[in-house]
Design a protein around this motif. Structure first.
Motif, PDB file in Angstrom:
ATOM      1  N   GLN A  78       0.861  -1.281   0.086  1.00  0.00           N
ATOM      2  CA  GLN A  78       0.032  -0.001   0.232  1.00  0.00           C
ATOM      3  C   GLN A  78       0.956   1.170  -0.101  1.00  0.00           C
ATOM      4  O   GLN A  78       1.549   1.506   0.918  1.00  0.00           O
ATOM      5  N   GLU A 101       1.724  -5.598  -9.926  1.00  0.00           N
ATOM      6  CA  GLU A 101       1.651  -4.235  -9.161  1.00  0.00           C
ATOM      7  C   GLU A 101       0.145  -3.740  -9.384  1.00  0.00           C
ATOM      8  O   GLU A 101      -0.083  -2.654 -10.179  1.00  0.00           O
ATOM      9  N   TRP A 103      -1.485  -1.957  -7.767  1.00  0.00           N
ATOM     10  CA  TRP A 103      -1.823  -0.651  -7.196  1.00  0.00           C
ATOM     11  C   TRP A 103      -1.135   0.444  -7.846  1.00  0.00           C
ATOM     12  O   TRP A 103      -1.164   1.641  -7.747  1.00  0.00           O
ATOM     13  N   ARG A 106      -3.304   3.411  -9.664  1.00  0.00           N
ATOM     14  CA  ARG A 106      -3.927   4.182  -9.028  1.00  0.00           C
ATOM     15  C   ARG A 106      -2.709   5.454  -8.341  1.00  0.00           C
ATOM     16  O   ARG A 106      -2.959   6.592  -8.108  1.00  0.00           O
TER      17      ARG A 106
END
Ligand code: ZN
Length: 321
Positions: A78, A101, A103, A106
């Protein structure tokens, strides 16, 4: 892949190394033209293995930060605000892709990143990729096994793409990047041969290993080793009780004896399998998705692959009847 803004055709990727090799021979060494205290390029790499390759290719011209630090697990990462800030200041962002990945897009949006984002797995070609099996529990996970760097030939593709990405960002340093990439590619070729030679000493029927999550599919395919794992290609989804029970039966049926804990995974599952099979886990951890935080045993990709290969082959040979 949503944030991808820049690409190179596979044909270009394929021929750059041979070109670079000839070029490196023809050109005398040149000075970088940039003081070592002022990097020409600021790079953010998604995780520690990519950051190592950027260092190998970029040398002193490049400053690189890894978002997921050595020892960290990219599957469940995160990003923190300070990391979004780093991304916002970068000239190039390198990621691996194939859903590793999840994440990233974003994060690029949060950081309002406008620079180059190079997805290194692009251009690998469908025949080089391994489809991931569904876990049957409705967990979202990548459709393709993302751990491509476990096959050294794929690492060669990544290093090639990193050199191209740095050349685009910093044309003045391009000769140096190509030279560094060519030299490092020779080390990768030697590594690939060393791994093959190490496994050649192990009879094919004995090449069976049990590990935490399915991170070694590419290693298995490239070097002829069978890996059994209770967890799928991502550490995000928990292994089910039935899944673990099935694996224990499979371990007994196949006579697999070399049991390993991975550096990024919770050892609990492997401890449970050790209890239920009567096997003892190796004292050596395997490094699949991250380098070690300390220089030993896996501070670089080359060390990581040698460490894993030594640990695996020794454990399998020690378990032979
Ligand atoms: Zn993984």
């Amino acid at each position: 892949m949503a944030g991808f803004k820049w690409r190179i055709g596979p044909a270009v990727v394929g021929c750059v190394l041979s070109w670079a090799f000839g070029h490196a021979l023809a050109q005398p060494a040149q000075t970088a033209g940039v003081a070592s205290s002022t990097p020409a390029v600021r790079v953010v790499a998604s995780f520690s293995i990519l950051a190592d390759w950027v260092r190998q290719v970029g040398g002193t011209r490049v400053e690189v930060d890894a978002l997921v630090a050595p020892g960290g697990d990219a599957h469940v990462f995160q990003p923190k605000p300070v990391q979004a800030k780093k991304v916002g200041q970068a000239d190039v962002v390198f990621s691996s892709g194939l859903g590793f990945e999840g994440w990233m897009s974003r994060l690029l949006k949060t950081a309002a990143y406008k620079g180059r984002h190079v997805v290194l797995a692009q251009g690998l070609g469908d025949q080089a990729l391994i489809r991931a099996e569904a876990d049957g529990h409705g967990h979202a996970h990548p459709a393709t096994d993302p751990h491509v760097w476990q096959d050294v030939r794929n690492a060669q593709h990544y290093v090639n793409r990193i050199a191209l990405g740095l050349c685009e960002a910093d044309p003045a340093g391009c000769d140096q990047y190509r030279r560094n990439a060519t030299q490092y590619d020779l080390q990768l070729q030697a590594l690939d041969s060393q791994i093959r030679a190490a496994w050649a000493r192990v009879p094919a029927a004995d090449r069976k290993v049990i590990t935490s999550h399915e991170a070694f599919g590419y290693y298995a395919q490239a070097y002829g080793v069978r890996f059994l794992a209770p967890q799928g290609v991502s550490t995000e989804s928990e292994a089910s009780a039935q899944g673990v029970a099935r694996l224990v039966r499979q371990i007994k049926r196949e006579g697999a004896k070399a049991l390993f804990v991975e550096s990024v995974s919770n050892p609990r599952l492997i401890e449970q399998i050790a209890r239920e099979t009567g096997l003892k886990a190796s004292p050596h951890r395997l490094f699949s998705d991250a380098l070690s935080p300390t220089p030993e045993p896996a501070g670089t990709y080359l060390q990581m692959m040698r460490h894993n290969t030594d640990a695996l082959t020794q454990a399998v040979l020690a378990q032979r009847p």
